[in-house]
Enzyme design. Structure first.
Site, PDB file in Angstrom:
ATOM      1  N   ASP A  12       0.864  -1.178   0.000  1.00 41.47           N
ATOM      2  CA  ASP A  12       0.000   0.000   0.000  1.00 41.47           C
ATOM      3  C   ASP A  12       0.904   1.232   0.000  1.00 41.47           C
ATOM      4  OD1 ASP A  12       0.839   0.347   2.611  1.00 41.47           O
ATOM      5  OD2 ASP A  12      -1.159   0.260   3.517  1.00 41.47           O
ATOM      6  N   CYS A  69       2.902  -3.443   3.927  1.00 42.42           N
ATOM      7  CA  CYS A  69       2.087  -2.289   4.308  1.00 42.42           C
ATOM      8  C   CYS A  69       2.757  -1.676   5.533  1.00 42.42           C
ATOM      9  CB  CYS A  69       0.623  -2.669   4.514  1.00 42.42           C
ATOM     10  SG  CYS A  69       0.263  -3.756   5.907  1.00 42.42           S
ATOM     11  N   THR A  71       2.331  -2.111   8.841  1.00 40.34           N
ATOM     12  CA  THR A  71       2.716  -3.153   9.804  1.00 40.34           C
ATOM     13  C   THR A  71       2.990  -4.504   9.146  1.00 40.34           C
ATOM     14  OG1 THR A  71       0.410  -3.789  10.074  1.00 40.34           O
ATOM     15  CG2 THR A  71       1.279  -2.130  11.615  1.00 40.34           C
ATOM     16  N   HIS A 102       9.161 -24.872   7.268  1.00 44.81           N
ATOM     17  CA  HIS A 102       8.149 -25.669   7.975  1.00 44.81           C
ATOM     18  C   HIS A 102       6.723 -25.421   7.491  1.00 44.81           C
ATOM     19  CE1 HIS A 102      10.606 -26.805  11.843  1.00 44.81           C
ATOM     20  NE2 HIS A 102      11.229 -27.109  10.714  1.00 44.81           N
ATOM     21  N   HIS A 137       6.198 -31.928   7.946  1.00 45.48           N
ATOM     22  CA  HIS A 137       5.678 -30.575   7.754  1.00 45.48           C
ATOM     23  C   HIS A 137       4.656 -30.531   6.618  1.00 45.48           C
ATOM     24  CE1 HIS A 137       8.616 -29.361  10.638  1.00 45.48           C
ATOM     25  NE2 HIS A 137       9.599 -29.853   9.899  1.00 45.48           N
TER      26      HIS A 137
HETATM   27  C1  RB5 Z   1      -2.107   2.465   6.603  1.00 41.90           C
HETATM   28  O1  RB5 Z   1      -2.141   3.624   7.367  1.00 41.90           O
HETATM   29  C2  RB5 Z   1      -1.948   1.262   7.491  1.00 41.90           C
HETATM   30  O2  RB5 Z   1      -3.105   1.030   8.207  1.00 41.90           O
HETATM   31  C3  RB5 Z   1      -1.562   0.041   6.691  1.00 41.90           C
HETATM   32  O3  RB5 Z   1      -0.388   0.305   5.978  1.00 41.90           O
HETATM   33  C4  RB5 Z   1      -1.269  -1.226   7.452  1.00 41.90           C
HETATM   34  O4  RB5 Z   1      -0.400  -0.995   8.514  1.00 41.90           O
HETATM   35  C5  RB5 Z   1      -2.436  -2.049   7.840  1.00 41.90           C
HETATM   36  O5  RB5 Z   1      -2.305  -3.154   8.345  1.00 41.90           O
END
Ligand code: RB5
Length: 149
Positions: A12, A69, A71, A102, A137
């Site tokens: 993203d 993204c 996180t 695995h 596995h």
């Molecule tokens: C975008 O602000 C953020 O929510 C996205 O990049 C991500 O971390 C979502 O899981």
């Protein structure tokens, strides 16, 4: 080029720079990178990018995928909704190796707001250089694919 070195990348808006760094890094290693964007930094919705990359892997067009993204969590959740996708978020190299060895993961997810570029590229290397061990596995991975079994 065969599908074996063909890999899809997607993210993203939060991870465009890291995605490009990953693309450059693995292109230099001979990977055929299919970067499906986005190419511009406007705010966008990670589920559609995770799903689009996952569909490239599930269809067999690409053998592996790397998605990113902020996180790594949301885009991973979206990718794992596609049948046949096994995607893990990794912030360390041990996990990145183990999800291949695995869990036979076919996608890796990274959080651009969690790991710096140097660590992210090491994680990518760990993921791409590991091989599925099969054996016991494989039995367990089969149980992921057919949970009723
Ligand atoms: C975008 O602000 C953020 O929510 C996205 O990049 C991500 O971390 C979502 O899981």
């Amino acid at each position: 080029m065969t599908a074996s070195k063909r890999i899809v990348l997607s993210s993203d808006h939060a991870a465009i720079d890291l995605r490009r760094a990953v693309a450059d890094h693995i292109s230099a290693q001979g990977w055929d990178v299919v970067d499906i964007g986005p190419q511009t930094p406007e705010s966008t919705h990670y589920p559609k990018h995770g799903r689009a990359a996952a569909e490239r892997v599930a269809s067999g067009d690409c053998r592996l995928g790397i998605i990113l993204c902020g996180t790594g969590q949301g885009i991973m959740m979206a990718a794992n909704k596609v049948v046949g996708i096994r995607c893990g978020v990794c912030s360390d190299t041990f996990s990145a190796r183990m999800i291949r060895m695995h869990n036979n993961a076919n996608m890796l997810s990274l959080g651009a707001r969690v790991v710096g570029e140097g660590l992210a590229l090491d994680i990518v290397d760990a993921f791409l250089s590991a091989e599925f061990e099969g054996g016991r596995h494989a039995t367990r991975v089969d149980m992921i694919e057919t949970p009723e079994g």
